[in-house]
Scaffold this motif. Structure first.
Motif, mmCIF file in Angstrom:
data_model
loop_
_atom_site.group_PDB
_atom_site.id
_atom_site.type_symbol
_atom_site.label_atom_id
_atom_site.label_comp_id
_atom_site.label_asym_id
_atom_site.label_seq_id
_atom_site.Cartn_x
_atom_site.Cartn_y
_atom_site.Cartn_z
ATOM 1 N N ASN A 374 0.829 -1.204 0.000
ATOM 2 C CA ASN A 374 0.000 0.000 0.000
ATOM 3 C C ASN A 374 0.868 1.260 0.000
ATOM 4 N N GLN A 390 -6.280 8.406 -8.563
ATOM 5 C CA GLN A 390 -7.208 7.332 -8.229
ATOM 6 C C GLN A 390 -7.333 6.350 -9.392
ATOM 7 N N ARG A 391 -7.293 6.882 -10.600
ATOM 8 C CA ARG A 391 -7.368 6.003 -11.771
ATOM 9 C C ARG A 391 -6.153 5.073 -11.820
ATOM 10 N N LEU A 393 -4.376 4.079 -9.151
ATOM 11 C CA LEU A 393 -4.534 3.104 -8.065
ATOM 12 C C LEU A 393 -5.508 2.008 -8.458
ATOM 13 N N ASP A 394 -6.618 2.383 -9.067
ATOM 14 C CA ASP A 394 -7.610 1.385 -9.488
ATOM 15 C C ASP A 394 -7.015 0.436 -10.520
ATOM 16 N N TYR A 395 -6.225 0.992 -11.430
ATOM 17 C CA TYR A 395 -5.624 0.170 -12.477
ATOM 18 C C TYR A 395 -4.672 -0.873 -11.867
ATOM 19 N N ARG A 397 -4.510 -2.023 -8.848
ATOM 20 C CA ARG A 397 -5.212 -2.993 -8.002
ATOM 21 C C ARG A 397 -5.997 -4.021 -8.812
ATOM 22 N N SER A 398 -6.326 -3.679 -10.060
ATOM 23 C CA SER A 398 -7.104 -4.601 -10.890
ATOM 24 C C SER A 398 -6.236 -5.409 -11.852
ATOM 25 N N LYS A 509 -3.538 -0.507 -20.358
ATOM 26 C CA LYS A 509 -3.922 -1.876 -20.077
ATOM 27 C C LYS A 509 -3.280 -2.808 -21.088
#
Length: 510
Positions: A374, A390-391, A393-395, A397-398, A509
């Motif tokens: 983290n 945030q985008r 972080l989301d990327y 984490r996914s 991605k």
């Protein structure tokens, strides 16, 4: 699902996977039954639309989704049943000519990770070169800071200006007798010999006195930022308002207080800490290279070529960027092209060491905790614009691959620390020069990499492949000509700031 192995050579594997048409149709039927109660159609009560009409309306879309799901699940099942550890994402191709009602035949190609024997760590011996920070080194650091805090005092009016003197001048520039925009300034400070102004400007002011007026002629460089001045000859009418000489900076408590500190002792303490941190970093670099050379010398197993290619591409991209910034980019590109095979060999070594360190870490329970991960995420997110964080972080984490890439350097450091603890370490005091020479010798040693004339530079962090972490070894770079000085301003204004780099884009991605 039927599986037929078609290639089994080295680390290469290929399979033909057949998924019966009945299995695909069963998935489509199940999806129709699931969504039918939600379909609304004129002439039918809610939930009463016949399945054949649902199929007619949405069958193609459902079938395409079913095929995608079957491909993904079949590949996962193949990897599990064959106990394969893919080095990179498998290549999956649906056989040409496939249509609804037919069996789906998949061609799956994958490179697997090698089976690595866990190295015997008994008897691992390393030498730690330690550099004590002397009072003399601290004194030199203090004097360097003092040298950066130059101050000047008025010189006698009879003094002729010389290199190192500061002039306070007014000047007006003109082209063919016409003043040009930005060519005028008042009370502009200029240190003779500093290279602050365009070539020829400062040199012609050597020997002037306070109160003197002088007109000089200079030619703007061809690469000057202002288009209307490039290569043009200009005249500058100059009034020397004051000649100043450098005054000695006294290093005492007052000097330290001007820097925002309590006194000279605090300044010396801070500088000692910085020097100790620097030398500790050099010591770790030297020990780590010893360790990696030791591991590389004892292990020579086949490595996945796709991982090598991915590593090489990152090294090569960095080298190309550096070559493009070189004073002679064409020659710089020729230089690195001539050593392309050496860089590919370095990429292979890095991948091999990465797999080896990963194996050691896994066998010995080395882990990156959720809290550490983290912290890494939050630190990495700071590189992005606030609205993009945030985008990002989301990327990460996914996407497991993106998370593995971020995790890799920390995991490597933890494995290296584990090996340092296991090793028998002897210490030897050396000077900083001797430590730097030892690092340079290891950089050019054949055991570490192909012989190079150039110093090594850290390559970009490598992408992690699957769940394996690779060491961020240092890759060499060719010798580079000294950077060309930016064209100095002659208009008394600040030099133009470098263009601000665009905000870093979130990783695309894969």
């Amino acid at each position: 699902m039927q599986i037929k192995e078609t290639v089994n050579e080295g680390l290469q594997r290929a399979f033909e996977v057949t998924v019966p048409a009945a299995e695909i149709e069963a998935r489509v039927d199940a999806e129709i039954r699931k969504v039918a109660p939600q379909i609304r159609m004129p002439g039918f009560r809610p939930g009463k639309v016949p399945a054949n009409l649902v199929r007619k309306m949405h069958g193609d879309q459902m079938h395409a989704q079913a095929v995608n799901d079957v491909i993904r699940e079949s590949v996962d099942k193949l990897m599990a049943e064959q106990q394969l550890r893919p080095a990179m994402q498998p290549s999956v191709t649906l056989q040409d000519g496939y249509d609804q009602g037919k069996d789906a035949v998949l061609a799956v190609e994958v490179e697997v990770l090698p089976v690595i024997d866990t190295p015997d760590l008994d008897g691992l011996a390393l030498e730690r070169l330690v550099v004590p920070v002397s009072d003399e080194a601290v004194d030199e650091a203090v004097l360097r800071i003092a040298g950066q805090q130059k101050s000047y005092k008025d010189a006698p009016k009879t003094r002729k200006a010389q290199d190192g003197d500061q002039l306070i001048i007014d000047f007006t520039g003109s082209l063919d007798g016409v003043e040009f925009e930005g060519g005028k300034a008042e009370d502009a400070p200029l240190v003779i010999g500093s290279g602050q102004f365009i070539p020829g400007f400062e040199e012609q002011l050597t020997g002037v006195k306070t109160g003197e007026e002088k007109t000089i002629t200079v030619t703007f460089p061809e690469d000057y930022p202002a288009e209307n001045l490039k290569g043009k000859e200009a005249q500058f009418a100059i009034t020397v308002k004051q000649v100043k000489v450098e005054s000695e900076t006294k290093v005492d408590d007052e000097f330290a207080k001007n820097l925002g500190l309590e006194g000279i002792d605090q300044l010396r303490g801070l500088l000692r800490g910085q020097l100790e941190q620097e030398t500790a970093g050099l010591t770790r670099t030297q020990m780590k290279r010893q360790l990696l050379d030791h591991l590389a010398a004892g292990h020579d197993f086949a490595v996945p070529q796709k991982m090598v290619e991915a590593e090489f591409e990152q090294i090569w991209a960095q080298l190309q960027q550096e070559a493009a910034r070189d004073e002679n980019p064409e020659q710089a590109m020729k230089d690195i092209e001539a050593e392309k095979d050496d860089y590919r060999a370095i990429a292979e070594r890095r991948v091999r060491l990465g797999l080896l360190l990963s194996e050691i870490g896994q066998k010995n329970g080395v882990e990156v905790s959720a809290q550490e991960m983290n912290m890494l995420l939050q630190q990495a997110a700071q590189q992005y614009r606030p609205e993009d964080r945030q985008r990002f972080l989301d990327y990460v984490r996914s996407e497991p691959m993106a998370a593995a890439q971020l995790r890799a350097p920390l995991y490597e450091d933890k494995v290296v620390d584990f090996l340092f603890d296991k090793a028998e370490v002897t210490e030897r005091e050396v000077t900083r020069e001797e430590l730097e020479a030892a690092i340079e010798a290891e950089e050019t040693a054949p055991a570490a990499k192909p012989a190079k004339k150039a110093a090594a530079k850290k390559a970009p962090a490598k992408k992690a492949a699957a769940k394996d972490d690779a060491p961020a070894e240092e890759a060499p770079k060719p010798k580079k000509a000294p950077a060309k000085k930016a064209a100095p301003k002659a208009d008394g204004e600040e030099k133009p700031a470098a263009k601000k780099a665009p905000a870093k884009k979130a990783a695309a991605k894969k």
